[in-house]
Scaffold this active site. Structure first.
Site, PDB file in Angstrom:
ATOM      1  CG  PHE A   1      -1.495   1.339   1.593  1.00 52.77           C
ATOM      2  CD1 PHE A   1      -2.408   1.946   0.754  1.00 52.77           C
ATOM      3  CD2 PHE A   1      -1.129   1.990   2.767  1.00 52.77           C
ATOM      4  CE1 PHE A   1      -2.957   3.182   1.070  1.00 52.77           C
ATOM      5  CE2 PHE A   1      -1.666   3.231   3.099  1.00 52.77           C
ATOM      6  CZ  PHE A   1      -2.587   3.824   2.247  1.00 52.77           C
ATOM      7  CB  SER A   2       0.871   4.295   0.421  1.00 56.56           C
ATOM      8  OG  SER A   2       1.236   5.649   0.320  1.00 56.56           O
ATOM      9  CB  SER A   3       5.689   3.895   1.041  1.00 58.19           C
ATOM     10  OG  SER A   3       7.068   3.637   0.949  1.00 58.19           O
TER      11      SER A   3
ATOM     12  CG  HIS B   1      -3.519   7.248   0.238  1.00 58.08           C
ATOM     13  ND1 HIS B   1      -3.072   6.908  -1.025  1.00 58.08           N
ATOM     14  CD2 HIS B   1      -2.454   7.109   1.068  1.00 58.08           C
ATOM     15  CE1 HIS B   1      -1.795   6.599  -0.958  1.00 58.08           C
ATOM     16  NE2 HIS B   1      -1.401   6.695   0.299  1.00 58.08           N
TER      17      HIS B   1
END
Length: 441
Positions: free
Chosen positions: A159-161, A285
């Site tokens: 997720f994300s990074s 997000h």
């Protein structure tokens, strides 16, 4: 970390929002119910080369499959490996299917964020360069050697990074990772010198090809997810990811098919399934949501060929005809063996709630299966007590069709009917709307 700051600024990232949203998402994810298992997350030290100085957490289920697959699952900035383990469904799926999950712990900081994975340094952006990718490959290698894992079944998600690092690993180590599922990420190279601005598919693809010069082997398959209301990493990044990986695979940027596996999800499939892009309408997000991990595991093949998930693990929901807008229904909520199913207005009642099992069954009321009364065109579709027969096994396909495993024929609304009371049958697959089905819950 100056490069990271420039990369975020280049596509309009709100770093304060990122901190707040990721922390909120992490706290929400920790409410996911714990699993009933004796297996536990453990930390592994001395796992091999570790230039990124990362920590390795490992989840080995109580029942490990022979030659298990390996999944690397990575948290977002400001996150923690144990939190990602607790707040996602990957470990519970490992319990079911016997694969092993590695949870790396990131430690890079920039712009007030901590625990980010390196996807911007020169070392991280090239094969064998060092930094976090080499550390993560060491973790995967450790598991393969320690648990006799299958090197042809090593995958990455995050997720994300962690999603950014997923794309990074697929680009720099295509010889290690066979597929990846980034949730709310950006294309490989976006935070490097090339920046995150709009590029042609070939320009994005060239970045990947240059990550490992001279590599001529197979490229990883990619399943990318992004929410339309993501205020941290723009939704437009999903298209850039699709452009990048379709170019790497030499595919058209026009999807081969588009469908809606669940309410609010739009899936675009490119080529023969080398690349899939999921749009999640209204999502911010905060991915993955419940049920999404099961789709990723199926995409990887870690569920050993079970049919495509139609709902969250253990859950039930309606199956709606695309052509009719009506639901697969047991008339009068009957429970008798041999009751023919039909189309009927969706009403949310138990006689329209179908659960797909890992064995490929579609169950209603818990113990009754969707059953084919024959194996030829026109065979009656009914409910029957579940007995494990091939006529009660179904494949839910990416094009929206549902096919009988015994017959290879499609679940079909008789006469292309759309009205209440239209019965269902097996029929040769022809791509009509009366043979297309979608989840609505």
């Amino acid at each position: 970390m100056k490069r990271l700051a420039g990369g975020y600024a280049g596509i309009g990232f709100d770093l304060a929002a990122l901190v707040a949203v990721v922390v909120t998402a992490l706290s929400m994810s920790l409410t996911v119910a714990s699993r009933a298992s004796a297996a536990a997350l453990t930390e592994v030290t001395n796992f091999g080369a570790n230039p990124g100085n990362l920590r390795m957490y490992l989840y080995v289920p109580d029942r490990v499959a022979p030659r298990p697959g390996v999944l690397v699952a990575m948290h977002g900035c400001n996150g923690w490996a144990p939190g990602f383990h607790q707040g996602t469904e990957f470990a519970s799926l490992a319990d079911r299917y016997g694969f092993i999950v590695v949870y790396p712990q990131a430690n890079k900081s920039a712009n007030g964020m901590s625990n980010c994975f390196d996807v911007w340094s020169n070392e991280a952006l090239r094969h064998g360069g060092g930094s976090d990718p080499v550390s993560i490959v060491s973790m995967a290698t450790y598991v393969l050697q320690r648990y006799n894992g299958d090197p042809q079944r090593v995958f990455a998600t995050g997720f994300s990074s962690g999603a950014m690092e997923t794309n990074n690993l697929l680009a720099t180590y295509p010889d290690v990772f066979r597929a990846g599922a980034p949730f709310a990420g950006v294309p490989y190279g976006c935070l490097g010198p090339a920046g995150c601005g709009d590029k042609t598919p070939k320009q994005w693809g060239d970045l990947v090809r240059n990550a490992y010069p001279g590599y001529t082997g197979p490229r990883p398959r990619v399943m990318a997810w992004h929410g339309t209301a993501d205020s941290v990493l723009p939704y437009s990044m999903l298209q850039e990811e699709a452009d990048q990986w379709t170019d790497v695979h030499g595919l058209s940027q026009t999807p081969a098919s588009t469908d809606s596996p669940q309410s609010g999800w739009t899936r675009r499939v490119f080529g023969s399934g080398q690349v899939e892009a999921y749009t999640v309408t209204g999502a911010g997000h905060d991915l993955p949501h419940r049920g999404m991990a099961a789709y990723a595991i199926h995409f990887f093949g870690l569920d050993d060929g079970s049919a495509t998930p139609t709902t969250s693990p253990g859950g039930a929901g309606p199956i709606k005809g695309v052509g009719s807008g009506r639901c697969v229904d047991v008339p009068g909520a009957a429970t008798a063996d041999g009751t023919a199913v039909q189309l009927w207005d969706c009403n949310g009642r138990t006689n329209q709630q179908w659960t797909q099992t890992s064995a490929g069954e579609l169950r209603v009321y818990g113990g009754k299966c969707l059953d084919a009364g024959g194996s030829g065109n026109g065979a009656k579709i009914q409910i029957y007590s579940c007995h494990g027969g091939a006529n009660q096994k179904w494949r839910v396909n990416t094009d929206g069709t549902i096919t009988g495993q015994q017959s290879g024929l499609c679940l079909d609304a008789v006469g292309q009917g759309t009205a209440n009371g239209t019965q269902l049958q097996l029929y040769t697959c022809h791509g009509g709307a009366n043979q297309k089905w979608a989840r609505t819950g």
